[in-house]
Design a protein around this motif. Structure first.
Motif, PDB file in Angstrom:
ATOM      1  N   GLY A  38       0.795  -1.234   0.000  1.00 44.27           N
ATOM      2  CA  GLY A  38       0.000   0.000   0.000  1.00 44.27           C
ATOM      3  C   GLY A  38       0.822   1.275   0.000  1.00 44.27           C
ATOM      4  O   GLY A  38       1.930   1.331  -0.555  1.00 44.27           O
ATOM      5  N   GLY A  39       0.260   2.293   0.660  1.00 46.32           N
ATOM      6  CA  GLY A  39       0.822   3.650   0.609  1.00 46.32           C
ATOM      7  C   GLY A  39       2.276   3.740   1.046  1.00 46.32           C
ATOM      8  O   GLY A  39       3.023   4.583   0.525  1.00 46.32           O
ATOM      9  N   ARG A  42       4.422   2.637  -1.923  1.00 43.41           N
ATOM     10  CA  ARG A  42       4.215   3.632  -2.995  1.00 43.41           C
ATOM     11  C   ARG A  42       4.962   4.934  -2.687  1.00 43.41           C
ATOM     12  O   ARG A  42       5.720   5.447  -3.521  1.00 43.41           O
ATOM     13  N   LYS A  51       2.989   8.150   5.421  1.00 40.74           N
ATOM     14  CA  LYS A  51       2.238   8.543   6.619  1.00 40.74           C
ATOM     15  C   LYS A  51       2.207   7.371   7.598  1.00 40.74           C
ATOM     16  O   LYS A  51       2.307   7.551   8.799  1.00 40.74           O
ATOM     17  N   ARG A 127      -7.003  -5.036  -4.695  1.00 41.40           N
ATOM     18  CA  ARG A 127      -6.578  -3.692  -4.293  1.00 41.40           C
ATOM     19  C   ARG A 127      -7.061  -2.668  -5.311  1.00 41.40           C
ATOM     20  O   ARG A 127      -7.507  -3.035  -6.390  1.00 41.40           O
ATOM     21  N   ASN A 132      -0.803   0.947  -5.585  1.00 47.49           N
ATOM     22  CA  ASN A 132      -1.043   0.550  -4.184  1.00 47.49           C
ATOM     23  C   ASN A 132      -0.923  -0.960  -4.002  1.00 47.49           C
ATOM     24  O   ASN A 132      -1.233  -1.487  -2.945  1.00 47.49           O
ATOM     25  N   ASP A 171     -17.147  -0.434  -4.615  1.00 46.14           N
ATOM     26  CA  ASP A 171     -16.867   0.448  -3.479  1.00 46.14           C
ATOM     27  C   ASP A 171     -16.724   1.885  -3.984  1.00 46.14           C
ATOM     28  O   ASP A 171     -15.652   2.292  -4.441  1.00 46.14           O
ATOM     29  N   ARG A 174     -13.834   4.490  -3.717  1.00 47.27           N
ATOM     30  CA  ARG A 174     -12.667   4.513  -4.614  1.00 47.27           C
ATOM     31  C   ARG A 174     -12.669   5.766  -5.491  1.00 47.27           C
ATOM     32  O   ARG A 174     -11.625   6.193  -5.958  1.00 47.27           O
ATOM     33  N   ARG A 177     -10.933   8.205  -3.429  1.00 45.24           N
ATOM     34  CA  ARG A 177      -9.510   7.847  -3.378  1.00 45.24           C
ATOM     35  C   ARG A 177      -8.818   8.225  -4.690  1.00 45.24           C
ATOM     36  O   ARG A 177      -7.671   8.649  -4.695  1.00 45.24           O
ATOM     37  N   ARG A 180      -8.214  11.875  -4.448  1.00 49.68           N
ATOM     38  CA  ARG A 180      -7.236  12.169  -3.391  1.00 49.68           C
ATOM     39  C   ARG A 180      -5.810  11.834  -3.850  1.00 49.68           C
ATOM     40  O   ARG A 180      -4.903  12.650  -3.732  1.00 49.68           O
TER      41      ARG A 180
HETATM   42  P1  ATP Z   1      -2.509   6.566   2.613  1.00 52.13           P
HETATM   43  O1  ATP Z   1      -2.431   5.698   3.860  1.00 52.13           O
HETATM   44  O2  ATP Z   1      -1.264   7.271   2.266  1.00 52.13           O
HETATM   45  O3  ATP Z   1      -3.705   7.440   2.592  1.00 52.13           O
HETATM   46  P2  ATP Z   1      -2.869   4.005   1.360  1.00 52.13           P
HETATM   47  O4  ATP Z   1      -2.783   3.607  -0.090  1.00 52.13           O
HETATM   48  O5  ATP Z   1      -1.921   3.349   2.293  1.00 52.13           O
HETATM   49  O6  ATP Z   1      -2.743   5.581   1.387  1.00 52.13           O
HETATM   50  P3  ATP Z   1      -4.934   2.957   3.047  1.00 52.13           P
HETATM   51  O7  ATP Z   1      -6.323   3.460   3.215  1.00 52.13           O
HETATM   52  O8  ATP Z   1      -4.008   3.014   4.206  1.00 52.13           O
HETATM   53  O9  ATP Z   1      -4.352   3.767   1.814  1.00 52.13           O
HETATM   54  O10 ATP Z   1      -5.044   1.476   2.503  1.00 52.13           O
HETATM   55  C1  ATP Z   1      -3.935   0.600   2.403  1.00 52.13           C
HETATM   56  C2  ATP Z   1      -4.045  -0.211   1.134  1.00 52.13           C
HETATM   57  O11 ATP Z   1      -5.243  -0.999   1.160  1.00 52.13           O
HETATM   58  C3  ATP Z   1      -4.158   0.603  -0.136  1.00 52.13           C
HETATM   59  O12 ATP Z   1      -2.907   0.993  -0.627  1.00 52.13           O
HETATM   60  C4  ATP Z   1      -4.848  -0.354  -1.070  1.00 52.13           C
HETATM   61  O13 ATP Z   1      -3.956  -1.323  -1.583  1.00 52.13           O
HETATM   62  C5  ATP Z   1      -5.817  -1.066  -0.153  1.00 52.13           C
HETATM   63  N1  ATP Z   1      -7.117  -0.372  -0.107  1.00 52.13           N
HETATM   64  C6  ATP Z   1      -7.524   0.571   0.763  1.00 52.13           C
HETATM   65  N2  ATP Z   1      -8.768   0.973   0.518  1.00 52.13           N
HETATM   66  C7  ATP Z   1      -9.189   0.270  -0.554  1.00 52.13           C
HETATM   67  C8  ATP Z   1     -10.403   0.209  -1.287  1.00 52.13           C
HETATM   68  N3  ATP Z   1     -11.438   0.986  -0.976  1.00 52.13           N
HETATM   69  N4  ATP Z   1     -10.463  -0.652  -2.327  1.00 52.13           N
HETATM   70  C9  ATP Z   1      -9.427  -1.444  -2.626  1.00 52.13           C
HETATM   71  N5  ATP Z   1      -8.257  -1.440  -1.993  1.00 52.13           N
HETATM   72  C10 ATP Z   1      -8.130  -0.591  -0.948  1.00 52.13           C
END
Ligand code: ATP
Ligand code: MG
Length: 493
Positions: A38-39, A42, A51, A127, A132, A171, A174, A177, A180
């Motif tokens: 994930g983030g 990335r 974060k 995902r 991500n 969902d 998204r 997202r 964002r």
């Molecule tokens: P950040 O934490 O910087 O906002 P992130 O990508 O880490 O960004 P998170 O909400 O922490 O976002 O989610 C972690 C991971 O889980 C994402 O990178 C993604 O792979 C997966 N994920 C989160 N939300 C969704 C979603 N609604 N649909 C599909 N995958 C998701």
């Protein structure tokens, strides 16, 4: 699937906080697969400061719990995962997921429950964006890339995995997202997303709970790119879903507040997302206040009622928590107090807990061209930096001008004054409405030994030995006496 060498992309175990390494190591030692995903991955690849770090594993939440014991809590129903507490850090540990079973999908295609465990190959496809979906094993120094995410990183493209329309239907969050990440990372949105991301598609956000939308709105406000995201929210029709009653117009005040918020985040200052809600809802608050003034309410009551109304409306879209609501109403109320302070209250006002936020708000209004602040933003700005003697002189001068102004306006509406026994004491900015839920009334009755209004009214026949009114709720409803001569019977009555 490509296996990338982490060091080639600037990732190294040395850059990771000890908490995430401990989680990965503990799971690996217990015989499970574990990755950072994930983030975190990335952002490291993009040279940004992540974060937080999320982990993913083939252990089920219950198995994760057995590895970390009391340091682990299983949370979530729709999307079950483990929270692991390492020192002061919280690491989210998700389990590889397979596609959801058909029976847990709504008629609109929305996934209602997503707890079907699977393999890493199934997990990556679940995902949201390719960028991500990279899996980093820091001990092995490798990144697993199943979808050529590295190409999207290089071309700065936000690409959804799978069919974009289906992924939004599954969902709708998204969509938020998408905007964002596009704003945060300055990535372009891929053409196949753009072609289906219509205003009608954005309407799917209506099915999302207002609690989840509040959380998402907070992320939008605190990512440090408000100036970029606001026009996107309007263009893609998302604004209307998040803020139903707020005009989708970026006036000077909103633009300046957005810029100010982004700058604060950039220099590492804290920000309160409720402040930006106060900015967004300000015009609605003024309009509603005028509505009540026209109805003949005294100004303080008109403001109090308007504040409650405006927030109640917004809560149908994003449920603002009670403490944040109070903060917003206090910032609004501070505007009146700062505009026309009593001279003897000036010093106590400047040390009031809500002064800073109220003053920042006033100054932003003034700087964005709002004439109604009458220059008081600048006045307070100067006042705070004066010596004690200079402050006294400034207050005397202000007082003389205030007396003159009062003489001039005495024939018109009187200036509003707040009366307290102690001339320096500040009246509470907002008076909290009593929590009228049944549970709150009961616990209060227990505490106070049955002296609530309801209990007094029903004292003779309906109280049990604890003094609590235990009739069926329907019997407790207050009967409203209606004058039938005045009732207009319409088609629904
Ligand atoms: P950040 O934490 O910087 O906002 P992130 O990508 O880490 O960004 P998170 O909400 O922490 O976002 O989610 C972690 C991971 O889980 C994402 O990178 C993604 O792979 C997966 N994920 C989160 N939300 C969704 C979603 N609604 N649909 C599909 N995958 C998701
Ligand atoms: Mg994250």
């Amino acid at each position: 699937m490509h296996t990338l060498r982490a060091s080639k992309y600037g990732l190294s175990i040395k850059k990771l906080p000890p908490s995430i390494i401990e989680v990965i190591d503990a799971l690996s030692k217990a015989g499970y697969e574990a990755y950072i995903v994930g983030g975190g991955v990335r952002d490291l690849m993009l040279g940004l400061n992540p974060k937080d770090f999320d982990a993913v594993t083939n252990a089920t939440p219950a198995q994760v719990k057995s590895v970390f014991g009391r340091r682990c809590r299983i949370i979530g129903r729709r999307f079950e995962l483990a929270h692991v507490y390492i020192g002061r850090d919280l690491i989210e540990v998700a389990t590889f997921r397979a596609p959801p079973k058909k029976e847990v999908t709504s008629a609109q295609g929305m996934i209602l429950r997503d707890n079907n465990w699977g393999t890493i190959e199934q997990d990556f496809a679940r995902r949201d964006f390719s960028i991500n979906a990279m899996y980093y094993q820091p001990r092995k120094g490798i990144i697993l890339d199943f979808c050529n995410a590295i190409a999207d990183i290089k071309s700065k493209t936000l690409r959804l995995l799978g069919d974009p329309a289906k992924r939004f239907e599954e969902d709708p969050v998204r969509m938020l997202r998408t905007l964002r990440f596009s704003a945060k990372l300055n990535f372009k949105i891929s053409d196949d997303i753009l072609s289906i991301f219509t205003v009608d598609m954005a309407m799917l956000l209506r099915d999302i709970s207002p609690h989840r939308l509040y959380d998402e709105s907070q992320k939008l406000f605190t990512m440090g790119q408000l100036q970029r995201i606001l026009p996107l929210l309007i263009d893609f029709g998302v604004w209307k879903q998040l803020f139903a009653d707020i005009q989708p117009i970026l006036n000077n005040f909103i633009v300046l507040a957005a810029k100010n918020t982004d700058q604060r985040i950039q220099v590492g200052k804290t920000i309160n997302p409720a402040f930006f809600y106060a900015v967004l809802l300000w015009e609605n608050f003024l309009e509603r206040t005028q509505f009540y003034l026209n109805k003949g309410l005294v100004p303080a009551e008109a403001r109090a009622q308007a504040g409650l109304d405006v927030l109640k409306r917004q809560c149908t879209r994003t449920v603002i928590p009670r403490f944040a609501e109070t903060f917003i109403r206090e910032v609004w109320e501070m505007q009146t107090r700062l505009l026309n302070p009593k001279p003897q209250q000036i010093e106590s006002l400047s040390s009031h807990a809500r002064f800073r936020a109220g003053f920042d708000f006033l100054l932003l209004r003034e700087k964005s061209g709002d004439q109604d602040t009458e220059g008081m933003g600048h006045w307070w700005d100067v006042y705070q930096n004066l010596s004690i003697d200079e402050k006294e002189a400034a207050i005397s001068k202000y007082n003389r001008q205030r007396v003159k102004k009062r003489r001039r306006t005495s024939s018109e509406a009187p200036l509003e004054t707040v009366t307290t026994a102690d001339p320096q004491a500040i009246e509470p900015l907002v008076v909290e409405k009593e929590n009228t839920s049944r549970r709150a009334r009961r616990s209060k009755a227990r505490r106070t030994g049955m002296t609530t209004a309801t209990n007094v009214r029903t004292a003779d026949s309906n109280q049990n030995s604890t003094g609590i009114d235990d009739r069926h709720p329907i019997l407790k409803r207050k009967r409203v006496q209606r004058d039938l001569a005045q009732v207009v019977f319409g088609p629904t009555q």
